[in-house]
Design a protein around this motif. Sequence first.
Motif, short mmCIF file in Angstrom:
data_model
loop_
_atom_site.label_atom_id
_atom_site.label_comp_id
_atom_site.label_asym_id
_atom_site.label_seq_id
_atom_site.Cartn_x
_atom_site.Cartn_y
_atom_site.Cartn_z
N GLY A 1 18.99 -22.89 -6.66
CA GLY A 1 17.57 -23.17 -6.63
C GLY A 1 17.14 -23.80 -5.33
N THR A 2 15.99 -24.46 -5.36
CA THR A 2 15.43 -25.10 -4.17
C THR A 2 14.80 -26.43 -4.55
N ILE A 3 14.60 -27.27 -3.53
CA ILE A 3 13.79 -28.47 -3.66
C ILE A 3 12.68 -28.38 -2.62
N HIS A 4 11.45 -28.48 -3.07
CA HIS A 4 10.31 -28.47 -2.16
C HIS A 4 9.81 -29.90 -2.00
N LEU B 1 5.85 -48.39 7.93
CA LEU B 1 5.02 -47.26 7.56
C LEU B 1 5.57 -46.70 6.26
N GLY B 2 4.74 -46.59 5.24
CA GLY B 2 5.18 -46.11 3.94
C GLY B 2 4.80 -44.67 3.71
N LEU B 3 5.72 -43.91 3.16
CA LEU B 3 5.50 -42.51 2.84
C LEU B 3 5.95 -42.26 1.40
N ASP B 4 5.06 -41.76 0.58
CA ASP B 4 5.43 -41.32 -0.76
C ASP B 4 5.62 -39.82 -0.75
N LEU B 5 6.79 -39.39 -1.17
CA LEU B 5 7.11 -37.96 -1.23
C LEU B 5 7.38 -37.55 -2.67
N ASP B 6 7.23 -36.28 -2.91
CA ASP B 6 7.66 -35.73 -4.19
C ASP B 6 8.54 -34.53 -3.92
N GLY B 7 9.38 -34.22 -4.87
CA GLY B 7 10.26 -33.07 -4.73
C GLY B 7 10.14 -32.16 -5.93
N VAL B 8 9.71 -30.94 -5.70
CA VAL B 8 9.61 -29.95 -6.77
C VAL B 8 10.96 -29.25 -6.88
N VAL B 9 11.63 -29.44 -8.01
CA VAL B 9 12.96 -28.88 -8.23
C VAL B 9 12.78 -27.55 -8.98
N LYS B 10 13.20 -26.48 -8.33
CA LYS B 10 12.94 -25.14 -8.89
C LYS B 10 14.24 -24.35 -9.00
N GLN B 11 14.44 -23.76 -10.16
CA GLN B 11 15.60 -22.92 -10.38
C GLN B 11 15.39 -21.54 -9.76
#
Length: 467
Positions: free
Chosen positions: A222-225, A239-249
Amino acid sequence: MQQGSLLEMTMLKLFGIVVFCGLLSPSQEVLSGLSCAVSPAAMQNVLSDAILKNGLLQQHLQGLVLPNIMGDGGLLNSPTSITGLHLVKVWLPKLSVVLPPGIGVQLTIATRLELSGNCLVGLLSDLVDILVDVNITANIKCTNFESGTVQVVIEDCLCILGAIKIKLLSGLLSLSVNDIVLNKLRATLPGLLCPVVDIVINLANIQLLGTLNAVIPVGTVGTIHYHLASLPFTSGLFLGLDLDGVVKQVGGSIIPHDSSASALPPLLDKLLVLGLRQSFLNAVLSLLIQIPPQTFTCTPEVFSGASHLQEAITTLFPAGCSTCHETGPLSIKLMLSGNPFILLEENKATVELLVMIQVFIQRLDGHILNLLLLKADLGLNAHVSITGGRLVLALSLGSTSLSLESSDVGISNISILKPHCSSLLAETLLPLINGALGIGMPLPNVLDIPLIKVDIQILVGLLLILV
């Protein structure tokens, strides 16, 4: 040679930087899978690399040509003109960064510009060289957050001219020529530099955003976006950064994860702190640990304790069970049930995994006699490391809880099977799981800050990577 007095130029849209990367603070609790804290020193390195060391500023300043300079008086009261004045070189640009609370990244660029042109004083033609020190501090604001991207808007900027040296090839120079040059530079130089710097800032923004918004393959499963979850913010110290990771099969289905806000610890002497939340790690584990059911004959070639397990099971057969002693080797089927779950506690990471163990005999007529169906709740100790920009978990067996789901032959007490089943899983299933985990979880390449000399800390619900 003449020294120009220190001249403060008007507020401009130029380079240098106070980055108004939003006025958010961690207390606003943006929900995401990952959080980053970047130190001023790291930001200074990042921006120096993107803008100066890669030659981006110098490249876009090449060919800068100033308007002709015309004046009256000059040497011997003759009209003076300087034509073809152009930038020859940008000398030793230096960049510094501070992080004022509630403002953003405050960046200053100090450099020396070398200019050259033709000077005509009356009927005398000469070459003129000009060295001017420039100190630039500007405001840049990150706005219009949408779908993981932000726009960079250059706000006002202060440009100060420092020492100025003017040299004619003949050595002749009048105060009037000096004044003419100073006045013209003050009036025109900032306006010429601003459009160039605007291009440089936006190109650097695109480059750096590319490190935060990226689709990274996870082996073949899969992938992580990764993408920005909100506008960047400053706390005064980072400096603060909020990230998200879309985990896709593979195939497109997304493995969801719940996110919750969590504060990062102080940076102290670190360049970067990257926090991975427990829920995000669980989504990645579900992607990595996809082991199909494993069926094998219980022999010493497959499992070293095969004979001991078979003997232990034989002792559990109820008296008078006519079908229990049928000939034929035992077969075993191992099946993962549900998704793995990582539990992060203070200085400890444990992966909880549910495994179904079926012990059966397959008769000659094809009928399956289910001797035992067991449920094993495993507590696996996780060793965490970083290799090649990837988070790698290596699991070892910590605890096993064994319960009986069913038995076609009436077995009811399975307490003596626990050590045998623990050994069975450690020898047959655990290597497969570690093999699947060995490809690692790709981490975001935050602002191109290399993950070297990394420390790992585990807090409740949060795994920290410190660079």
